[in-house]
Design a protein around this motif. Structure first.
Motif, short mmCIF file in Angstrom:
data_model
loop_
_atom_site.label_atom_id
_atom_site.label_comp_id
_atom_site.label_asym_id
_atom_site.label_seq_id
_atom_site.Cartn_x
_atom_site.Cartn_y
_atom_site.Cartn_z
N GLY A 1 54.02 -4.23 41.63
CA GLY A 1 54.54 -5.59 41.82
C GLY A 1 53.82 -6.31 42.94
O GLY A 1 52.77 -5.89 43.42
N GLY A 2 54.37 -7.40 43.35
CA GLY A 2 53.81 -8.17 44.45
C GLY A 2 53.03 -9.37 43.95
O GLY A 2 53.15 -9.81 42.80
N GLU B 1 57.89 2.17 47.68
CA GLU B 1 57.04 1.33 48.52
C GLU B 1 55.66 1.18 47.89
O GLU B 1 55.10 0.09 47.85
CB GLU B 1 56.91 1.95 49.91
CG GLU B 1 56.09 1.12 50.87
CD GLU B 1 55.99 1.77 52.24
OE1 GLU B 1 55.15 1.31 53.03
OE2 GLU B 1 56.74 2.73 52.53
N ALA B 2 55.10 2.28 47.38
CA ALA B 2 53.78 2.22 46.74
C ALA B 2 53.81 1.33 45.50
O ALA B 2 52.84 0.62 45.20
CB ALA B 2 53.32 3.62 46.37
N ASP C 1 58.44 -1.81 44.44
CA ASP C 1 59.64 -1.99 43.62
C ASP C 1 60.80 -1.23 44.27
O ASP C 1 61.01 -0.05 43.99
CB ASP C 1 59.40 -1.48 42.19
CG ASP C 1 60.58 -1.72 41.27
OD1 ASP C 1 61.61 -2.28 41.72
OD2 ASP C 1 60.47 -1.35 40.08
N PRO C 2 61.57 -1.89 45.12
CA PRO C 2 62.66 -1.20 45.81
C PRO C 2 63.78 -0.75 44.88
O PRO C 2 64.60 0.08 45.26
CB PRO C 2 63.17 -2.23 46.82
CG PRO C 2 62.60 -3.54 46.43
CD PRO C 2 61.42 -3.29 45.55
N GLN C 3 63.82 -1.27 43.67
CA GLN C 3 64.87 -0.90 42.71
C GLN C 3 64.38 0.10 41.66
O GLN C 3 65.10 0.37 40.69
CB GLN C 3 65.40 -2.16 42.00
CG GLN C 3 65.96 -3.21 42.94
CD GLN C 3 67.06 -2.67 43.83
OE1 GLN C 3 67.93 -1.94 43.38
NE2 GLN C 3 67.01 -3.01 45.10
N LEU C 4 63.18 0.65 41.82
CA LEU C 4 62.63 1.60 40.84
C LEU C 4 63.58 2.77 40.67
O LEU C 4 63.89 3.48 41.62
CB LEU C 4 61.26 2.11 41.32
CG LEU C 4 60.59 3.15 40.42
CD1 LEU C 4 60.15 2.50 39.10
CD2 LEU C 4 59.39 3.76 41.12
#
Length: 191
Positions: A93-94, A167-168, A171-174
């Motif tokens: 993402g990002g 973090e990599a 996606d904090p909701q992965l």
């Protein structure tokens, strides 16, 4: 093509077609379409007469249609036998204004497994990525030594290894499913 969804859809469609045909034949036999149709003999086959009259073009067209059905059936069988819910690549993402970043699922799961196998009390680990490119999920299976503290290992996986993957991936909701099992009791499993 997701095999389970396609399989259900095709089976439902086929069932509806067969049900419709059966209802039509039952209605015909009860005289709903007129008594003349209900009283016709099976040997008074209009379709057979049509095929006989139009045989020069009918059979080549029937062969092409049969070949298409065969190819669709083969594709369906291959999709069912060779389908997997594993993801090949993960899109990070990002900001995508300069393109997109793609990670190999093997790189992500290998890094996760390597980190988790380094924890005290973990004898082995394996991971796989399931779902699809847009909505991946990681499943981590961890085997613990008989002396391991399950709570500590689980906390460490959540706070460190899973956090590093999220973090990599930006996606904090992965979703990461963690399955823990103990070496001394093969039947013990904690999710």
């Amino acid at each position: 093509m997701h095999a389970d969804r396609t399989n259900r859809t095709v089976n439902i469609l086929l069932a509806l077609i067969l049900l419709g045909g059966g209802v039509a034949v039952a209605l015909l036999s009860f005289g709903v379409f007129g008594q003349q149709s209900a009283d016709r003999k099976v040997t008074d086959n209009v379709v057979s007469q049509f095929v006989g009259d139009q045989g020069t073009w009918f059979w080549p067209v029937a062969a092409v249609v049969a070949l298409l059905v065969l190819l669709l059936c083969l594709r369906w069988i291959i999709a069912i036998l060779a389908s997997t819910d594993r993801v090949g690549e993960l899109i990070v993402g990002g900001d995508r204004s300069h393109g997109r970043t793609v990670l190999s699922t093997g790189a992500v799961t290998d890094a996760l497994v390597t980190e988790v196998e380094g924890y005290r009390g973990v004898s082995s680990a394996s991971a796989r990525t399931i779902g699809n490119e847009a909505h991946p999920e990681i499943v981590l299976q961890t085997r613990l030594d008989s002396s391991a503290d399950i709570g500590d290992v689980r906390t460490k996986i959540d706070s460190e290894a899973a956090a590093h993957v999220r973090e990599a991936m930006d996606d904090p909701q992965l979703p990461i499913t963690v399955e823990l099992s103990m070496d001394n009791d093969a039947g013990s499993r904690v999710r």
